[in-house]
Design an enzyme around this catalytic site. Structure first.
Site, PDB file in Angstrom:
ATOM      1  N   LYS A  45     -10.721-102.571 108.104  1.00  0.00           N
ATOM      2  CA  LYS A  45     -10.193-103.754 107.964  1.00  0.00           C
ATOM      3  C   LYS A  45     -11.286-104.389 107.071  1.00  0.00           C
ATOM      4  CE  LYS A  45      -8.826-107.866 110.374  1.00  0.00           C
ATOM      5  NZ  LYS A  45      -8.418-108.287 111.785  1.00  0.00           N
TER       6      LYS A  45
ATOM      7  N   SER B 152      -4.716-111.281 111.615  1.00  0.00           N
ATOM      8  CA  SER B 152      -5.435-110.853 110.370  1.00  0.00           C
ATOM      9  C   SER B 152      -5.535-109.348 110.029  1.00  0.00           C
ATOM     10  CB  SER B 152      -6.954-111.601 110.455  1.00  0.00           C
ATOM     11  OG  SER B 152      -7.785-110.764 111.689  1.00  0.00           O
TER      12      SER B 152
ATOM     13  N   SER C 119      -4.937-110.548 116.485  1.00  0.00           N
ATOM     14  CA  SER C 119      -4.881-110.185 115.092  1.00  0.00           C
ATOM     15  C   SER C 119      -4.719-108.766 114.934  1.00  0.00           C
ATOM     16  CB  SER C 119      -6.390-110.595 114.488  1.00  0.00           C
ATOM     17  OG  SER C 119      -6.363-111.761 114.181  1.00  0.00           O
TER      18      SER C 119
END
Length: 487
Positions: free
Chosen positions: A78, A153, A177
């Site tokens: 990520k 996210s 997320s």
């Protein structure tokens, strides 16, 4: 004929052990798919083909008897997670050219386990929103329906896994997320217990809200990646729960949690919001499967209610105050600027009082559900949302409130620190994924994973694929990695 991306992460590793595939072959296959589909689904901010090929060659050189369960498997990191020598933008134009000098602990562990990262996946700016639509990459889109968001996210991670670009990916979860994108994209998204996965080597504990975790198509793949991530590190602010004998993969493979008492509720916790019937139906299906497996499912009140929201949002404002070069503040998105402005207005006394009140509410919630081994509820109040839906009013305050109403469940379990997983047990009337949230007691990740695996087995599995899965394969991708859409 099956393609390499049809295999789960564990199946890919097993094929390498048998000599049927190499890591180099898998990485080249995955890079071709990234070139063809990565921008379409908004999966990656930065792709690192040369580093991936180098790592794949090194993985192939390791003797078979020295390899772990995911050795040589393609993955992705990520873009919120520090990666030494690789551009890491934190989803923000303010960090467009930032290259960290150090790896996050989880990145070190992923590399040491022999997994091969293809690059950095799309995220929301500073991890502030539950959608991934910024200025440094195309928006993360749901591979099941490209008009819809893949969430955030960890939206790019979910888009990459659901589109068959990588079989598993690292993500993080500070308010849902991992679990929100998993629900939207039909995946398993796992938020570990607080302290199980290191947040180091840089940064504070951030009130214990965020943690790295795995995202994948099956519970066993997710458990295997959790084993990779869950390495104790000295100096962490939270004591990690003890690991189960044989690791979490062994627990998932056994899928034997024993008879449990499971508390079910559908009432939203952070908003007084109607819940979509498809979300309730997914919980009903999960409850029926759990009952058939021998568990007792009982109705319970939610551990916390909307009164917790004003407390949680104060913490979220403060978390948005990540260091940003002053000369680049103007490059931040309107929502990020709003959250940071509100955070800057808070006093230390207000923050301290908020933490105290929130902990008092957590204690009360724990007592309300003390007789339950696990909790079952929807992951989201609404199954899906179009790209651009949260920002449609061009009002960042309305955007933030819309996010709260869309996701009124997940963040509570960041506050409590309990392990929590979104499982793809439902579908909308038009066939799009719907997740359910299963949450365990703090530190009892093993029982939660065992139950998730049992649900997967009793539901005849859920490793389904969207149409885009077959839109590009090795037969219609040219040797330069440029995709040609299938007719």
């Amino acid at each position: 004929m099956a393609e390499p991306h049809d295999l789960t992460a564990l199946e890919q590793a097993a094929a390498m052990t048998r000599g049927e595939l190499s890591s180099v072959e898998l990485v080249e296959h995955s890079l071709r798919r990234v070139a063809a589909l990565g921008d379409t689904v908004g999966a990656f901010v930065t792709v690192t083909p040369d580093l991936a090929r180098q790592a794949a060659r090194a993985a192939d050189a390791v003797p078979t008897e020295e390899r772990g369960p995911l050795h040589g498997v393609p993955t992705a990191i990520k873009d919120l997670t520090l990666t030494a020598g690789v551009r890491t933008t934190f989803g923000s134009a303010a960090f467009f050219d930032f290259v960290p000098p150090v790896d996050a602990d989880v990145v070190r562990f992923i590399k040491a386990a022999g997994l091969v990262s293809l690059g950095k996946t799309t995220t929301s700016e500073l991890g502030c929103s539950l959608y991934s639509e910024g200025r440094v990459a195309p928006p993360a889109r749901n591979p099941w329906q490209l008009a819809y968001t893949a969430g955030g996210s960890s939206g790019g991670a979910a888009a990459a896994v659901a589109a068959g670009l990588v079989p598993v990916a690292q993500g993080s979860d500070g308010g849902g997320s991992l679990r929100i994108p998993a629900s939207l994209c039909g995946l398993v998204g796992y938020k570990p217990s607080r302290g199980l996965v290191s947040g180091g080597p840089i940064g504070s504990g951030a009130f214990g809200l965020p943690t790295s975790g795995p995202l994948g198509r099956t519970v066993t793949d997710v458990a295997a990646l959790l084993d990779v991530m869950a390495v104790p590190v000295p100096g962490e602010p939270y004591l990690p729960p003890p690991a189960p004998s044989g690791g979490y993969l062994a627990v998932a493979r056994r899928a034997e949690p024993g008879p449990l008492r499971i508390g079910r509720f559908t009432t939203p916790m952070l908003a007084d919001e109607p819940v979509h019937p498809d979300c309730v139906a997914a919980v009903d299906r999960a409850a029926a499967l759990l009952t058939a497996a021998g568990h007792e499912v009982v109705e319970v009140p939610p551990p916390l209610g909307p009164a917790a929201w004003p407390l949680f949002e104060i913490l979220w404002y403060v978390l948005a105050l990540a260091p940003v070069p002053p000369q680049r503040e103007a490059e931040l998105l309107p929502l990020t600027r709003l959250l940071r402005a509100r955070g800057a207005e808070l006093s230390a006394g207000t923050l301290s009082a908020t933490l105290g009140e929130l902990q008092a509410q957590v204690r009360l919630g724990a007592r309300r559900t003390a007789g339950c081994d696990l909790l079952l509820c929807p992951t989201l109040a609404t199954p899906q949302a179009p790209v651009g839906w949260f920002t449609a009013d061009a009002d960042p305050a309305a955007d933030f409130d819309r996010q709260r109403r869309f996701s009124p469940y997940c963040a509570i379990f960041n506050v409590t620190g309990d392990p929590s997983v979104s499982l793809p047990l439902g579908t909308t009337t038009d066939g799009l994924p719907v997740g359910v949230l299963l949450t365990g007691r703090y530190g009892d990740d093993a029982r939660l994973i065992a139950t998730a695996a049992q649900l997967e087995n009793s539901s005849d599995g859920w490793d389904r694929h969207p149409a885009i899965w077959r839109a590009v394969d090795s037969a219609n991708v040219n040797g330069d990695g440029v995709g040609r859409s299938a007719a």
